[in-house]
Design a protein around this motif. Sequence first.
Motif, PDB file in Angstrom:
ATOM      1  N   HIS A  16     -25.031   8.339  17.037  1.00 56.18           N
ATOM      2  CA  HIS A  16     -25.022   9.554  16.220  1.00 56.18           C
ATOM      3  C   HIS A  16     -24.551  10.703  17.096  1.00 56.18           C
ATOM      4  O   HIS A  16     -25.315  11.206  17.920  1.00 56.18           O
ATOM      5  CB  HIS A  16     -26.414   9.863  15.662  1.00 56.18           C
ATOM      6  CG  HIS A  16     -26.865   8.857  14.672  1.00 56.18           C
ATOM      7  ND1 HIS A  16     -26.385   8.793  13.404  1.00 56.18           N
ATOM      8  CD2 HIS A  16     -27.741   7.836  14.776  1.00 56.18           C
ATOM      9  CE1 HIS A  16     -26.957   7.800  12.756  1.00 56.18           C
ATOM     10  NE2 HIS A  16     -27.775   7.204  13.573  1.00 56.18           N
ATOM     11  N   ASN A  17     -23.340  11.121  16.875  1.00 53.06           N
ATOM     12  CA  ASN A  17     -22.731  12.088  17.780  1.00 53.06           C
ATOM     13  C   ASN A  17     -23.393  13.459  17.749  1.00 53.06           C
ATOM     14  O   ASN A  17     -23.459  14.130  18.754  1.00 53.06           O
ATOM     15  CB  ASN A  17     -21.244  12.221  17.451  1.00 53.06           C
ATOM     16  CG  ASN A  17     -20.436  12.531  18.677  1.00 53.06           C
ATOM     17  OD1 ASN A  17     -20.978  12.615  19.764  1.00 53.06           O
ATOM     18  ND2 ASN A  17     -19.150  12.680  18.498  1.00 53.06           N
ATOM     19  N   THR A  37     -30.976   4.355  14.610  1.00 48.37           N
ATOM     20  CA  THR A  37     -31.140   3.851  13.249  1.00 48.37           C
ATOM     21  C   THR A  37     -30.347   2.575  13.006  1.00 48.37           C
ATOM     22  O   THR A  37     -30.867   1.608  12.441  1.00 48.37           O
ATOM     23  CB  THR A  37     -30.725   4.926  12.226  1.00 48.37           C
ATOM     24  OG1 THR A  37     -31.481   6.099  12.480  1.00 48.37           O
ATOM     25  CG2 THR A  37     -30.967   4.470  10.815  1.00 48.37           C
ATOM     26  N   LEU A  38     -29.095   2.543  13.421  1.00 44.31           N
ATOM     27  CA  LEU A  38     -28.259   1.364  13.198  1.00 44.31           C
ATOM     28  C   LEU A  38     -28.840   0.106  13.845  1.00 44.31           C
ATOM     29  O   LEU A  38     -29.018  -0.909  13.161  1.00 44.31           O
ATOM     30  CB  LEU A  38     -26.831   1.620  13.677  1.00 44.31           C
ATOM     31  CG  LEU A  38     -25.873   0.438  13.553  1.00 44.31           C
ATOM     32  CD1 LEU A  38     -25.688   0.046  12.091  1.00 44.31           C
ATOM     33  CD2 LEU A  38     -24.543   0.761  14.193  1.00 44.31           C
ATOM     34  N   PRO A  39     -29.169   0.109  15.152  1.00 46.10           N
ATOM     35  CA  PRO A  39     -29.743  -1.103  15.734  1.00 46.10           C
ATOM     36  C   PRO A  39     -31.077  -1.494  15.091  1.00 46.10           C
ATOM     37  O   PRO A  39     -31.350  -2.682  14.905  1.00 46.10           O
ATOM     38  CB  PRO A  39     -29.939  -0.763  17.205  1.00 46.10           C
ATOM     39  CG  PRO A  39     -29.094   0.410  17.466  1.00 46.10           C
ATOM     40  CD  PRO A  39     -28.921   1.116  16.175  1.00 46.10           C
ATOM     41  N   LEU A  40     -31.909  -0.504  14.747  1.00 47.12           N
ATOM     42  CA  LEU A  40     -33.189  -0.832  14.113  1.00 47.12           C
ATOM     43  C   LEU A  40     -32.980  -1.496  12.759  1.00 47.12           C
ATOM     44  O   LEU A  40     -33.668  -2.472  12.420  1.00 47.12           O
ATOM     45  CB  LEU A  40     -34.049   0.426  13.970  1.00 47.12           C
ATOM     46  CG  LEU A  40     -34.612   0.993  15.269  1.00 47.12           C
ATOM     47  CD1 LEU A  40     -35.286   2.323  15.008  1.00 47.12           C
ATOM     48  CD2 LEU A  40     -35.573   0.023  15.906  1.00 47.12           C
ATOM     49  N   LEU A  41     -32.033  -1.006  11.978  1.00 43.70           N
ATOM     50  CA  LEU A  41     -31.747  -1.622  10.679  1.00 43.70           C
ATOM     51  C   LEU A  41     -31.170  -3.022  10.832  1.00 43.70           C
ATOM     52  O   LEU A  41     -31.529  -3.936  10.080  1.00 43.70           O
ATOM     53  CB  LEU A  41     -30.793  -0.738   9.873  1.00 43.70           C
ATOM     54  CG  LEU A  41     -31.370   0.566   9.348  1.00 43.70           C
ATOM     55  CD1 LEU A  41     -30.279   1.390   8.674  1.00 43.70           C
ATOM     56  CD2 LEU A  41     -32.509   0.297   8.383  1.00 43.70           C
ATOM     57  N   VAL A  42     -30.281  -3.196  11.793  1.00 46.14           N
ATOM     58  CA  VAL A  42     -29.693  -4.528  12.014  1.00 46.14           C
ATOM     59  C   VAL A  42     -30.766  -5.528  12.405  1.00 46.14           C
ATOM     60  O   VAL A  42     -30.845  -6.631  11.850  1.00 46.14           O
ATOM     61  CB  VAL A  42     -28.581  -4.464  13.081  1.00 46.14           C
ATOM     62  CG1 VAL A  42     -28.173  -5.845  13.535  1.00 46.14           C
ATOM     63  CG2 VAL A  42     -27.374  -3.708  12.539  1.00 46.14           C
ATOM     64  N   GLY A  93     -34.136   2.564  24.401  1.00 49.47           N
ATOM     65  CA  GLY A  93     -32.744   2.865  24.088  1.00 49.47           C
ATOM     66  C   GLY A  93     -31.780   1.847  24.671  1.00 49.47           C
ATOM     67  O   GLY A  93     -30.811   1.446  24.030  1.00 49.47           O
ATOM     68  N   ALA A  94     -32.026   1.411  25.896  1.00 49.79           N
ATOM     69  CA  ALA A  94     -31.134   0.437  26.532  1.00 49.79           C
ATOM     70  C   ALA A  94     -31.184  -0.911  25.828  1.00 49.79           C
ATOM     71  O   ALA A  94     -30.152  -1.562  25.647  1.00 49.79           O
ATOM     72  CB  ALA A  94     -31.502   0.287  28.006  1.00 49.79           C
ATOM     73  N   VAL A  95     -32.362  -1.349  25.433  1.00 55.11           N
ATOM     74  CA  VAL A  95     -32.473  -2.636  24.741  1.00 55.11           C
ATOM     75  C   VAL A  95     -31.775  -2.570  23.387  1.00 55.11           C
ATOM     76  O   VAL A  95     -31.020  -3.476  23.016  1.00 55.11           O
ATOM     77  CB  VAL A  95     -33.956  -3.060  24.578  1.00 55.11           C
ATOM     78  CG1 VAL A  95     -34.092  -4.213  23.616  1.00 55.11           C
ATOM     79  CG2 VAL A  95     -34.528  -3.443  25.928  1.00 55.11           C
ATOM     80  N   LEU A  96     -31.974  -1.484  22.651  1.00 59.05           N
ATOM     81  CA  LEU A  96     -31.326  -1.369  21.350  1.00 59.05           C
ATOM     82  C   LEU A  96     -29.824  -1.233  21.480  1.00 59.05           C
ATOM     83  O   LEU A  96     -29.065  -1.838  20.723  1.00 59.05           O
ATOM     84  CB  LEU A  96     -31.911  -0.192  20.574  1.00 59.05           C
ATOM     85  CG  LEU A  96     -33.357  -0.373  20.115  1.00 59.05           C
ATOM     86  CD1 LEU A  96     -33.884   0.912  19.482  1.00 59.05           C
ATOM     87  CD2 LEU A  96     -33.490  -1.537  19.150  1.00 59.05           C
TER      88      LEU A  96
END
Length: 103
Positions: A16-17, A37-42, A93-96
Motif C-alpha cells: 500500500h503505497n 491486507t493482501l497477504p493476510l487475505l491470501v 512484516g517479513a514473514v508476510l
Amino acid sequence: MRPEHCLTRNHIEVFHNGVLPSGPQRIRFRTLVYGSTLPLLVWTGVAGFLHRVFNPVAPMVLCGLLVTLIALGFALRRRRKHSVRCSFYGALGAVLAGSMDGF
C-alpha cells in the motif's frame, strides 16, 4: 533501533503505497495490518481451502508454520538489538512479505 532503520516500513510500502507518513515515525499495529491486507487475505483463503479440502488439521499446520517463522524472525531481530516492538513488527512484516514471493 531508530525508526528509520526498521524494515517493516519497506514491507508496508510494497503493498500500500500511501499508508505511511512521509518521514520516519513510530508505526502502529493497525498500520502494519492495513499494509499487510493482501497477504493476510491470501493466507486466510489458503487456510479456508485446506480446511474444506482436507480436514481442520491442515490449516493448523499452516498456522503453526507461520507462527514458527514469526518467532524465528523475532529472535533474530532481538539478537541484533532491535526493540521488542520493532522486532515483532519486523518479523510479522517479513514473514508476510516473504510468503507472497511464491505467489
